[in-house]
Structures are given as structure tokens and as C-alpha cells.
Design a protein around this motif. Sequence first.
Motif, PDB file in Angstrom:
ATOM      1  N   TRP A   1     -70.140 102.284 -52.967  1.00  0.00           N
ATOM      2  CA  TRP A   1     -70.144 103.707 -52.594  1.00  0.00           C
ATOM      3  C   TRP A   1     -69.085 104.461 -53.388  1.00  0.00           C
ATOM      4  N   LYS A   2     -69.553 105.521 -54.078  1.00  0.00           N
ATOM      5  CA  LYS A   2     -68.679 106.292 -54.983  1.00  0.00           C
ATOM      6  C   LYS A   2     -68.667 107.760 -54.554  1.00  0.00           C
ATOM      7  N   ASP A   3     -68.220 108.620 -55.488  1.00  0.00           N
ATOM      8  CA  ASP A   3     -68.235 110.068 -55.221  1.00  0.00           C
ATOM      9  C   ASP A   3     -69.267 110.774 -56.088  1.00  0.00           C
ATOM     10  N   VAL A   4     -70.227 110.025 -56.610  1.00  0.00           N
ATOM     11  CA  VAL A   4     -71.328 110.595 -57.405  1.00  0.00           C
ATOM     12  C   VAL A   4     -72.638 110.001 -56.901  1.00  0.00           C
ATOM     13  N   ASP A   5     -73.762 110.691 -57.226  1.00  0.00           N
ATOM     14  CA  ASP A   5     -75.064 110.270 -56.695  1.00  0.00           C
ATOM     15  C   ASP A   5     -75.630 109.032 -57.399  1.00  0.00           C
ATOM     16  N   GLY A   6     -74.812 108.126 -57.838  1.00  0.00           N
ATOM     17  CA  GLY A   6     -75.288 106.924 -58.519  1.00  0.00           C
ATOM     18  C   GLY A   6     -74.773 106.904 -59.942  1.00  0.00           C
ATOM     19  N   VAL A   7     -75.336 106.009 -60.746  1.00  0.00           N
ATOM     20  CA  VAL A   7     -74.997 106.017 -62.180  1.00  0.00           C
ATOM     21  C   VAL A   7     -75.760 107.188 -62.781  1.00  0.00           C
ATOM     22  N   LEU A   8     -75.052 108.044 -63.487  1.00  0.00           N
ATOM     23  CA  LEU A   8     -75.670 109.265 -64.010  1.00  0.00           C
ATOM     24  C   LEU A   8     -76.021 109.100 -65.495  1.00  0.00           C
ATOM     25  N   THR A   9     -76.808 110.046 -65.983  1.00  0.00           N
ATOM     26  CA  THR A   9     -77.253 109.960 -67.381  1.00  0.00           C
ATOM     27  C   THR A   9     -76.094 110.145 -68.348  1.00  0.00           C
ATOM     28  N   CYS A  10     -74.957 110.595 -67.843  1.00  0.00           N
ATOM     29  CA  CYS A  10     -73.787 110.838 -68.686  1.00  0.00           C
ATOM     30  C   CYS A  10     -72.591 111.042 -67.752  1.00  0.00           C
ATOM     31  N   ASP A  11     -71.385 110.894 -68.267  1.00  0.00           N
ATOM     32  CA  ASP A  11     -70.188 111.166 -67.461  1.00  0.00           C
ATOM     33  C   ASP A  11     -70.220 112.637 -67.001  1.00  0.00           C
ATOM     34  N   PRO A  12     -70.234 112.900 -65.680  1.00  0.00           N
ATOM     35  CA  PRO A  12     -70.337 114.288 -65.210  1.00  0.00           C
ATOM     36  C   PRO A  12     -69.135 115.148 -65.600  1.00  0.00           C
ATOM     37  N   ASN A  13     -68.033 114.515 -65.965  1.00  0.00           N
ATOM     38  CA  ASN A  13     -66.869 115.294 -66.421  1.00  0.00           C
ATOM     39  C   ASN A  13     -67.101 115.852 -67.829  1.00  0.00           C
ATOM     40  N   ILE A  14     -68.033 115.241 -68.534  1.00  0.00           N
ATOM     41  CA  ILE A  14     -68.336 115.711 -69.890  1.00  0.00           C
ATOM     42  C   ILE A  14     -69.537 116.654 -69.848  1.00  0.00           C
ATOM     43  N   TYR A  15     -70.543 116.281 -69.053  1.00  0.00           N
ATOM     44  CA  TYR A  15     -71.755 117.098 -68.966  1.00  0.00           C
ATOM     45  C   TYR A  15     -72.120 117.272 -67.490  1.00  0.00           C
ATOM     46  N   ALA A  16     -71.864 118.462 -66.974  1.00  0.00           N
ATOM     47  CA  ALA A  16     -71.990 118.702 -65.529  1.00  0.00           C
ATOM     48  C   ALA A  16     -73.427 118.555 -65.031  1.00  0.00           C
ATOM     49  N   ASN A  17     -74.426 118.685 -65.923  1.00  0.00           N
ATOM     50  CA  ASN A  17     -75.820 118.609 -65.463  1.00  0.00           C
ATOM     51  C   ASN A  17     -76.393 117.191 -65.535  1.00  0.00           C
ATOM     52  N   ALA A  18     -75.525 116.205 -65.683  1.00  0.00           N
ATOM     53  CA  ALA A  18     -76.008 114.817 -65.704  1.00  0.00           C
ATOM     54  C   ALA A  18     -76.740 114.523 -64.396  1.00  0.00           C
ATOM     55  N   VAL A  19     -77.803 113.716 -64.471  1.00  0.00           N
ATOM     56  CA  VAL A  19     -78.588 113.420 -63.255  1.00  0.00           C
ATOM     57  C   VAL A  19     -78.573 111.909 -62.994  1.00  0.00           C
ATOM     58  N   PRO A  20     -78.829 111.504 -61.740  1.00  0.00           N
ATOM     59  CA  PRO A  20     -78.794 110.063 -61.438  1.00  0.00           C
ATOM     60  C   PRO A  20     -79.921 109.302 -62.141  1.00  0.00           C
ATOM     61  N   VAL A  21     -79.592 108.077 -62.516  1.00  0.00           N
ATOM     62  CA  VAL A  21     -80.602 107.173 -63.074  1.00  0.00           C
ATOM     63  C   VAL A  21     -81.069 106.313 -61.895  1.00  0.00           C
ATOM     64  N   PRO A  22     -82.346 106.396 -61.488  1.00  0.00           N
ATOM     65  CA  PRO A  22     -82.753 105.694 -60.253  1.00  0.00           C
ATOM     66  C   PRO A  22     -82.709 104.173 -60.358  1.00  0.00           C
ATOM     67  N   TYR A  23     -83.097 103.636 -61.504  1.00  0.00           N
ATOM     68  CA  TYR A  23     -83.130 102.175 -61.654  1.00  0.00           C
ATOM     69  C   TYR A  23     -82.445 101.765 -62.948  1.00  0.00           C
ATOM     70  N   LEU A  24     -81.725 100.649 -62.872  1.00  0.00           N
ATOM     71  CA  LEU A  24     -81.089 100.076 -64.059  1.00  0.00           C
ATOM     72  C   LEU A  24     -81.214  98.561 -63.971  1.00  0.00           C
ATOM     73  N   THR A  25     -81.142  97.899 -65.103  1.00  0.00           N
ATOM     74  CA  THR A  25     -81.046  96.431 -65.045  1.00  0.00           C
ATOM     75  C   THR A  25     -79.559  96.068 -65.076  1.00  0.00           C
ATOM     76  N   PHE A  26     -79.264  94.820 -64.682  1.00  0.00           N
ATOM     77  CA  PHE A  26     -77.867  94.355 -64.725  1.00  0.00           C
ATOM     78  C   PHE A  26     -77.324  94.499 -66.153  1.00  0.00           C
ATOM     79  N   ASP A  27     -78.182  94.166 -67.113  1.00  0.00           N
ATOM     80  CA  ASP A  27     -77.722  94.215 -68.513  1.00  0.00           C
ATOM     81  C   ASP A  27     -77.388  95.646 -68.921  1.00  0.00           C
ATOM     82  N   GLU A  28     -78.237  96.584 -68.522  1.00  0.00           N
ATOM     83  CA  GLU A  28     -77.978  97.984 -68.876  1.00  0.00           C
ATOM     84  C   GLU A  28     -76.672  98.468 -68.226  1.00  0.00           C
ATOM     85  N   ALA A  29     -76.514  98.134 -66.945  1.00  0.00           N
ATOM     86  CA  ALA A  29     -75.311  98.593 -66.231  1.00  0.00           C
ATOM     87  C   ALA A  29     -74.055  97.975 -66.845  1.00  0.00           C
ATOM     88  N   ALA A  30     -74.140  96.693 -67.197  1.00  0.00           N
ATOM     89  CA  ALA A  30     -72.980  96.022 -67.794  1.00  0.00           C
ATOM     90  C   ALA A  30     -72.649  96.662 -69.142  1.00  0.00           C
TER      91      ALA A  30
END
Length: 353
Positions: free
Chosen positions: A222-251
Motif C-alpha cells: 500500500w502506497k500513496d499512488v494508485d499503483g505503478v504508474l506509466t511514469c513518475d508522477p513527480n515528473i509527469y502529473a498525468n501519469a496513469v496506473p498500469v493495471p497489470y505488470l509481470t514480475f520481470d517488468e516490475a523488477a
Amino acid sequence: MKFGGSSLASAARMREVADLILSFPEETPVVVLSAMGKTTNNLLLAGEKAVSCGAPKASEINELAVIKKLHLRTIDELGLDSSIVSGFLDELEQLLKGVAMMKELTLRTRDYLVSFGECMSTRIFSAYLNKLGKKARQYDAFDLGFITTDDFTNADILEATYPAVAKRLHGDWIDDPAIPIVTGFLGKGWKSCAVTTLGRGGSDLTATTIGKALGLREIQVWKDVDGVLTCDPNIYANAVPVPYLTFDEAAELAYFGAQVLHPQSMRPAREGGIPVRVKNSYNRHAPGTVITKTRDMRKSILTSIVLKSNITMLDIVSTRMLGQYGFLAKVNNNSLVALFPYSYTLSFIVRRF
Ligand SMILES: Nc1ncnc2c1ncn2[C@@H]1O[C@H](COP(=O)(O)OP(=O)(O)O)[C@@H](O)[C@H]1O
Ligand SMILES: N[C@@H](CC(=O)OP(=O)(O)O)C(=O)O
């Protein structure tokens, strides 16, 4: 369920997290907590200041006052007894005086110093759950069976951890069921027996290690963002959550600097085949990101973008490399970030110092 510092920044946040945990009455979660808010950063800053401030001034370090105020205020607002943390706060002050006297902060002392953050947050939260009538038991990871290498500030979890943690948690649960509240980020060096830390953001790794040790159905981070986003929200405020990722992608994202997950944290989940769900404690109904072994790749071409600063690209071109081998062994790869080998060109991306 792991809750990071951003989810635990105040008494109000602790109440919210308790409410969230209690909203799953049919579950029996293991809870992993980080230090409250920016406590780890403040402990590190206090340690650095202590090195040069001189022993008489160590008690006046601003960050020490901030840490004391935050923890005592939280205890007060939750209606708990200050004795839960007063011993830690006194010892912390003594430790800073010691650092000031020695004018030295070794990596080993640094790990001991930052461990106060998680030791206090878990004790406060566990006492609060007990006060609400939900039986909870606090654990320090270094006493629970988290055995690590002796690489202070960046220790690796050793295999012996998994059976040790499982045995202790199962045994305690059978003897006297209570929700375990475990310190994230911390371990015990196998040779030194001293407190180690797993690298910044290491509580994610604590959670996935427990998930694998107990063979849990799901690991929630549990974090302070809606999941892993398409980009760091501090760099791009309109980043959106990525619904699914593989372990390899997340790593891969974590390794290349997406701060949202600890780079090593996917390993135990991958080995145990346990899905990791990244959720937002400030927006609990948002679906978050589910990380699993495989996913449907048809819909997304580009998953997420990471920006890594302070790097340099080096191209080494030589026709003498054609058909040769052993060249890379001669390259100092301490600061290597990525490598692209071609037939007679080597492109390196290295960290800039
Ligand atoms: N790709 C990304 N997706 C989501 N968050 C990201 C990403 N890259 C960087 N972040 C940052 O990571 C933060 C969450 O990670 P972290 O601070 O470690 O959380 P916690 O302390 O709750 O564990 C977000 O607040 C966001 O600023
Ligand atoms: N408190 C530690 C460990 C950790 O995992 O923190 P967080 O979950 O807040 O990123 C840190 O700040 O590095």
C-alpha cells in the motif's frame, strides 16, 4: 499487507490504516510497516549532523526534535502510553551523542540508527490495534528470523530466512493468534548479529519475503499512488496506473529507478508465484496494479517510462573486437547501468559520479 512511510505519516493516517486492515475481517493478514513519514530521512540527517556538531550539541539536532515530536504527538492523539516509545527516543539521543563523541558514523551504526524508525512505528501501531480490541503482536524483523548478509545499508536476505520466519509466525499463531505487525526494512547480519537494512524502500522486500515464507495467496503493497504508474508522477502529473505488470517488468522498472518498488522485492514473489498488488492507502477503492508471472501483452506496447538522471553513455568502437572474447572482463563494471554489445562496438551506460 505492507504500508509505507507515506501511509503512516500521522495519527490520522494510522487510524485510516487500522480501519483499512479491519475492513477485511475475514482475512488474517501479516502487516509490515515502514517508519512514519520521513523518519528514515530524518534519522540519517540527524546522524550526519551528529558527526560534526560535538557531543554537547547532539541533543539539539533539529531532526531529533522533529522525530520526538511526531512520535509523541501520534501516541498522544491515538490515546496510547508514551512509554511505548520513550525508551527508544532516549536511546536515540544517547546514540547521537555517541556518534558526536566518536565523530564517526559507520555503516553499521547507520543501520542501527535508522532501525529506530520501524521499531517505533510498529510498536505504536500494534498498541493501537490492541486498543481497538484487535489482538496484534509486534515483531522486530531481526528477531523474527530475517537473516541477511553483513552488507550494512544494503544487505541481502539469506535463504535461511524463509523457514525461520515461517516457523516463528506459524508457531506463535497456533499458540496465541494475533495479527503480526512486523518492522519492514530490517534484518540481522548472519556473522555480525547486528541490525542490517535492506536498502532504501526495503520494506517492500520484507513483505514479499514473508509472502513467500508463508506461501500466502497475495501480497499487498500500500502506497500513496494508485499503483505503478506509466511514469513518475513527480515528473509527469498525468501519469496513469498500469493495471497489470509481470514480475520481470516490475523488477526492471524498479532497477532503472522507478522509486515505487524496491528493486529486489519482486524476487521472492516470483519464486513463490505469489501475485503482488500495489494499492493506494489514500484511495483504497482504486484497483491498483496487479503483478504476476505473465500477463496479456496484446494491448500494451509501451508499459511505463523511467527517467534516470546522472548517467553517461560511452561508445567504445574498435575493429580489434571482431571475433575476440574476454574484452568485457577487463571493463570495470562497478558503475555500469546497461550494456549494448554489437559486433565491434560496445555501448555502456554508466552512473556519473
Ligand atoms: N512509475 C511510478 N509509479 C508510481 N509511483 C512512482 C513511480 N515512479 C516514482 N514514483 C514515486 O514513488 C512513490 C511511492 O513510493 P514510496 O515513496 O517508496 O512509497 P511508500 O513510502 O509508501 O512505500 C510515489 O509517491 C511516487 O512519487
Ligand atoms: N523506512 C525505510 C524503508 C521503507 O521501505 O520505506 P518506505 O516504504 O516508506 O519506502 C526507507 O525510508 O527507506
